[in-house]
Design a protein around this motif. Sequence first.
Motif, mmCIF file in Angstrom:
data_model
loop_
_atom_site.group_PDB
_atom_site.id
_atom_site.type_symbol
_atom_site.label_atom_id
_atom_site.label_comp_id
_atom_site.label_asym_id
_atom_site.label_seq_id
_atom_site.Cartn_x
_atom_site.Cartn_y
_atom_site.Cartn_z
ATOM 1 N N TYR A 1 -24.172 6.122 69.387
ATOM 2 C CA TYR A 1 -23.399 7.321 69.056
ATOM 3 C C TYR A 1 -21.990 7.254 69.658
ATOM 4 N N ASP A 2 -21.068 7.924 68.991
ATOM 5 C CA ASP A 2 -19.802 8.239 69.630
ATOM 6 C C ASP A 2 -20.126 9.177 70.798
ATOM 7 N N VAL A 3 -19.640 8.862 72.003
ATOM 8 C CA VAL A 3 -20.032 9.595 73.202
ATOM 9 C C VAL A 3 -19.692 11.075 73.087
ATOM 10 N N VAL A 4 -18.510 11.386 72.558
ATOM 11 C CA VAL A 4 -18.091 12.784 72.432
ATOM 12 C C VAL A 4 -19.008 13.529 71.470
ATOM 13 N N LYS B 1 -27.844 20.929 69.483
ATOM 14 C CA LYS B 1 -29.090 20.427 68.903
ATOM 15 C C LYS B 1 -30.165 20.280 69.981
ATOM 16 N N VAL B 2 -29.698 20.009 71.217
ATOM 17 C CA VAL B 2 -30.610 19.862 72.355
ATOM 18 C C VAL B 2 -30.072 20.708 73.506
ATOM 19 N N VAL C 1 -25.387 18.124 72.801
ATOM 20 C CA VAL C 1 -26.346 18.371 73.877
ATOM 21 C C VAL C 1 -25.706 19.301 74.897
ATOM 22 N N ALA C 2 -26.372 20.376 75.249
ATOM 23 C CA ALA C 2 -25.877 21.301 76.277
ATOM 24 C C ALA C 2 -26.789 21.220 77.488
ATOM 25 N N MET C 3 -26.186 21.069 78.656
ATOM 26 C CA MET C 3 -26.966 20.977 79.895
ATOM 27 C C MET C 3 -26.573 22.103 80.843
ATOM 28 N N PRO D 1 -27.937 12.826 77.121
ATOM 29 C CA PRO D 1 -26.531 12.869 76.710
ATOM 30 C C PRO D 1 -25.757 11.641 77.176
ATOM 31 N N ARG D 2 -26.468 10.650 77.638
ATOM 32 C CA ARG D 2 -25.904 9.377 78.068
ATOM 33 C C ARG D 2 -24.933 9.547 79.245
ATOM 34 N N LEU D 3 -25.335 10.347 80.209
ATOM 35 C CA LEU D 3 -24.582 10.411 81.458
ATOM 36 C C LEU D 3 -24.808 9.120 82.240
#
Length: 577
Positions: free
Chosen positions: A405-408, A494-495, A414-416, A385-387
Amino acid sequence: MNVGRLLDGLEKKYKIYSFLSPLTMIGEVVLETAIPLMMARIIDVGIAGRNLSYVLKIGLLMILLSVLSLAFGALGARFASVAAFGFSRNLRRNLFARVQEFSFGNVDRFSTSSLVTRLTTDVTNVQNTYQMLIRICVRAPLNLLSGTLMAAVISGRLSLLFAVAVPVLALCLFLIARTAYPRFGVMLRNYDVLNNTVQENLTGIRVVKSFVRRAFENEKFHSAADSVRKSQVNAEKIVILNMPLMQIVAYSCIIASLWFGGRMIVAGDMLTGELVSFITYITQILMSLMMLSMVFISIIISRASITRVCEILNEEPEIVSPSENCVSGTVRNGSIDFKNVSFSYLKDPSNCVLSGISLHIESGMTAGIIGGTGSSKTTLVSLIPRLYDCLKGSVLVAGVDVRKYDVVALRDSVAMVLQNNVLFSGSIRQNLKWGNENASDEEIKEACVAADADEFISSLPDGYDTSLGQGGVNLSGGQKQRLCIARALLKKPKVLILDDSTSAVDTATDARIRKSLRSCLPDTTKIIIAQRINSVQDADVIFVMDNGTLSASGTHEQLLKSCSIYREVYESQQAKN
């Protein structure tokens, strides 16, 4: 240091108040300057000429001017206070919004305790300075200028006293500022340490009590508090020299004026009323100098705070959406590719925690990640998720580099569920709606059923409206984990990344959750980080991490045959069972 950013976004009404405050100060100074001149006229004309009507007329005019001066002063103080409080509110809002934009790398550079100090103590220091700037920094110089001008008009020779006094004061203030500023910087850094000590103690109070470490924590706090005290005394003992120096110069000027002015009256070169008004103007000038010195000291104190606040405002987020060719909207699918990825928290190629990682996960697959403590499993999934951004190589989601990607949009897909289960004050329902603020009661219940959380929620007195304490302190570790999983499911991502997020539940519950995930999210890519082989053995593919490298990959059966690390972990866990 871009100080101008402190005023970004300041509302119009506070700008108006910031303008009105110095405007009223001008009116107050003009009136105050006129009053001593009238007093001189009363003495030299009214009393000397025994003209009672003239004394009454000028006296009433002095009273009127005093009342008007008081009104202007009160209005100026109110305008300055309102403007300063509005300024501090706007500044805190800007700082908090800036922190929200930070990537993990930015946050790593500023400790949590330091950010808290900057949003509280530092902003309060800056607020006080702002209030002084729009009020006293207008009033005092005008008073100084007008008083000096009037004193020069009354007696040019006596006014030469200021030619000696002002340079002496300027030199003293310069030396005080030069010495005190670095000491206040040390004091604020000690405040950071103190806040960090308090935060750690309150957050981990259960651990402190369970290990009977109260005495140790008390000593640790006393040491931090004493460091603040010592650094504050070290700084203040320099700036407190300002007031006695000012008083010495002020009283010396008054004594010299009385001595030389008295001799001039005897010689017939000055009238008594002129000397009285001259002394009044001297007092006005010296009081103005005192006020300026107070502002000067305040600026010395707040300069360190301004620097620290500006560090936050001027800090550029490491991770932002691309300005050109930005991919926005929903991510197409959950396929994931790592292509020769290396990563370093220090951005140092010689100190990488991930090295040469290449892997592929098809959309909708369930992938497991196994590895020892410190093998960088969490770091690996944090790149999705590009943290963080990788140092070398590229991470692709749905065939697109995450940096495009647009970060938002990316993070919304993506859910963590992290190792540390974070819940917030409020009801269970409010916490779950972090996943989807528009979720219906039916959707919330479905997600909780899938996360095996509905049963324990329903057993609570208020069900889904049960209020949680800070961090969910009134729930067990397993209950918090299941709520966090349900919250992630409501995103319909999606992830889905589960980072050791079933470690606090029993194996039967873990199995039910994994079974539900397969049925309720068939098209979602699921990545499960676990210490227990049982949690990942049914995965479509399992990746074995070892010291920041990808040691092996394959199914459970394949890894048992080909990977010694995986086989040893499996056999040791089976032996325990």
